[in-house]
Design an enzyme around this catalytic site. Structure first.
Site, PDB file in Angstrom:
ATOM      1  CG  HIS A 132      -1.791   0.944   1.416  1.00 57.84           C
ATOM      2  ND1 HIS A 132      -1.183   2.266   1.975  1.00 57.84           N
ATOM      3  CD2 HIS A 132      -3.565   0.242   0.878  1.00 57.84           C
ATOM      4  CE1 HIS A 132      -2.334   2.707   1.797  1.00 57.84           C
ATOM      5  NE2 HIS A 132      -3.318   1.969   1.446  1.00 57.84           N
ATOM      6  CG  ASP A 209       1.228  -2.156   5.888  1.00 57.90           C
ATOM      7  OD1 ASP A 209      -0.404  -2.658   7.060  1.00 57.90           O
ATOM      8  OD2 ASP A 209       0.851  -1.998   5.433  1.00 57.90           O
ATOM      9  CD  GLN A 212      -7.074  -4.153   3.776  1.00 63.71           C
ATOM     10  OE1 GLN A 212      -7.383  -5.289   4.492  1.00 63.71           O
ATOM     11  NE2 GLN A 212      -7.351  -2.895   4.102  1.00 63.71           N
ATOM     12  CB  CYS A 373      -3.832   3.399  -1.262  1.00 64.45           C
ATOM     13  SG  CYS A 373      -4.638   4.720  -0.878  1.00 64.45           S
TER      14      CYS A 373
HETATM   15  N1  PLP Z   1      -1.902  -0.777   4.791  1.00 66.37           N
HETATM   16  C1  PLP Z   1      -2.695  -1.892   3.903  1.00 66.37           C
HETATM   17  C2  PLP Z   1      -2.323  -2.837   3.691  1.00 66.37           C
HETATM   18  C3  PLP Z   1      -3.963  -0.924   3.963  1.00 66.37           C
HETATM   19  O1  PLP Z   1      -4.971  -1.113   3.250  1.00 66.37           O
HETATM   20  C4  PLP Z   1      -4.341   0.641   4.095  1.00 66.37           C
HETATM   21  C5  PLP Z   1      -5.586   0.954   4.329  1.00 66.37           C
HETATM   22  O2  PLP Z   1      -6.222   0.647   3.244  1.00 66.37           O
HETATM   23  C6  PLP Z   1      -2.926   1.007   4.675  1.00 66.37           C
HETATM   24  C7  PLP Z   1      -1.466   0.102   5.013  1.00 66.37           C
HETATM   25  C8  PLP Z   1      -3.555   2.305   5.847  1.00 66.37           C
HETATM   26  O3  PLP Z   1      -4.325   2.124   6.523  1.00 66.37           O
HETATM   27  P1  PLP Z   1      -4.834   4.027   7.421  1.00 66.37           P
HETATM   28  O4  PLP Z   1      -5.593   5.074   6.506  1.00 66.37           O
HETATM   29  O5  PLP Z   1      -5.895   3.570   8.423  1.00 66.37           O
HETATM   30  O6  PLP Z   1      -3.961   4.707   8.363  1.00 66.37           O
END
Ligand code: PLP
Length: 415
Positions: A132, A209, A212, A373
């Site tokens: 992401h 991360d 998900q 994203c």
């Molecule tokens: N990482 C992953 C794999 C995500 O799917 C997302 C959000 O869709 C994020 C990071 C970012 O999360 P947040 O917008 O809650 O900070």
């Protein structure tokens, strides 16, 4: 028609769960809402909504600063929630749980504190091709600040990480691995334990991360032995504006604060400041107090259903959705890794994903259409975007059928 069963394998309490989510009881354009955008953000159960309302009604105050009763109550509830998160992740100590705004902020914290203070010219950070943007851009920023370089482990045509290539990237210059536990664009579940072992064999710390993965799989940071774990409350049926950075105590202790302000200090003079203990050193300013309390309620709610129960339900849903999707001519699934969570990313021949999303909304079906994203993933699969149906604890096999019927309608009208 798929031969897979049209319901979850065991007695899944679907009616009770759905009844807990007020937002699901509405019509969109005259049709019952089918909410399949859980990977972006999940709906909230009344247990979370009621906790927030009740906290604001009775116990709200700023925390850690007041000797009055409300100050003490609010502090106790905020800190109790931290302990709920500790238990949820199976972290060794509450000092290892830092409240942040979400996954994005957690990763930026590690990049700006751990990374900026340690990375030097020529150092390397290993990420993967399925990340992401939140797990790409903070590293690019710290690379520009320090002269470090980003190395990207490739994925294969199924959207699975090529583990041998990942291993080959780990070298004497690698200072950190930062990798998705589960991909939001593809659904791929990475073999986190194996990837961490490979990095640790070379003394390299690993950030997962977990944005998900945390809502769908049991996370045990001690069993995984990850060095950092980041997740967001809003994808976990909790409030927005709250998330968590887990970090091993030794690492967090050695890291400088990344934001200055109230709460993160012990003493301040104009000459020098002494920083507070963990985890407060990383929680400058008034935090998202009610949201942290709400996150605790969300965790208790999903733990009440049970991880194995949730995993079996969501596995049945994605298996069924995949089988039904494959019956539709011209539908291409993006992300077919052997290990994947309940995410179905797809394209249709000659129909733009945005049109799919808009059309489905006319059927009351909420999916996400776009690059999610994860633009490098779209480039890899040579698509501008995908439509993504992502499933959660309250989704049903009937909703999968509704999605598939609506997709067939779209093809009839536009295809
Ligand atoms: N990482 C992953 C794999 C995500 O799917 C997302 C959000 O869709 C994020 C990071 C970012 O999360 P947040 O917008 O809650 O900070």
């Amino acid at each position: 028609m798929s031969t897979l069963p049209r319901q979850s394998p065991q007695a899944y309490p679907i009616e009770r769960i759905r009844a807990d989510f007020p937002a699901l009881r509405q019509q969109i354009r005259g049709k019952p809402l089918v909410y399949l955008d859980n990977a972006a953000s999940a709906q909230k159960p009344k247990q979370v909504i009621d906790t927030l309302a009740e906290f604001y009604r009775h116990d709200f105050s700023n925390i850690h600063r007041s000797v009055h009763t409300l100050g003490e109550r609010a502090t106790a509830r905020y800190e109790a929630s931290r302990d709920t998160v500790r238990r949820f992740l199976n972290a060794a100590a509450v000092e290892e749980i830092v409240f942040v705004r979400g996954t994005t902020e957690a990763i930026n914290l590690v990049a700006q504190s751990f990374g900026r203070s340690r990375f030097r010219e020529g150092d390397e950070i290993v990420i993967s091709a399925m990340e992401h943007h939140s797990n790409i851009v903070p590293w690019q920023m710290v690379c520009r600040q320090t002269g470090a370089r980003l190395k990207v482990a490739p994925i294969d045509e199924d959207g699975a990480l090529i583990v041998e290539e990942y291993q080959r990237l780990l070298g004497p210059r690698t200072k950190l691995v930062a990798i998705a536990h589960m991909s939001n664009a593809l659904g791929t579940l990475n073999p986190a334990g194996e990837l961490i072992d490979m990095a640790h064999a070379r003394g390299i710390p690993v950030l997962l991360d977990g944005a998900q993965a945390a809502p769908h799989v049991k996370v045990d940071v001690q069993a995984l032995d990850c060095d950092f774990y980041a997740f967001s409350g809003h994808k976990l049926y909790g409030p927005t504006g709250i998330g968590v950075l887990y970090g091993k105590r030794k690492l967090l202790e050695a890291m400088p604060p990344w934001q200055g302000g109230g709460e993160m200090i012990r003493t301040v003079t104009f000459e020098r400041t002494e920083y507070n203990d963990l985890p407060y050193k990383f929680e400058a300013g008034t935090p998202a107090i009610a949201e942290a309390v709400g996150l605790g309620a969300a965790i208790e709610y999903i733990e009440g259903i049970g991880w194995e129960t949730i995993a079996a339900h969501e596995h049945a849903l994605i298996e069924y959705a995949t089988a039904r999707a494959l019956e539709i001519p011209g539908l291409r699934i993006i992300g077919t890794a052997g290990e994947k969570g309940a995410i179905l990313s797809f394209t249709l021949e000659r129909i733009h994903p945005h049109d799919i999303g808009t059309f489905l909304d006319h059927y009351g079906i909420a999916v996400r259409a776009g690059h999610h994203c994860a633009m490098p993933v779209m480039d890899f699969f040579q698509v501008p975007a995908t439509a993504r149906a992502s499933f959660g604890i309250y989704n049903t096999h009937e909703e999968v059928d509704q999605l598939m019927d609506a997709i067939r309608e779209i093809i009839k009208v536009f295809g």
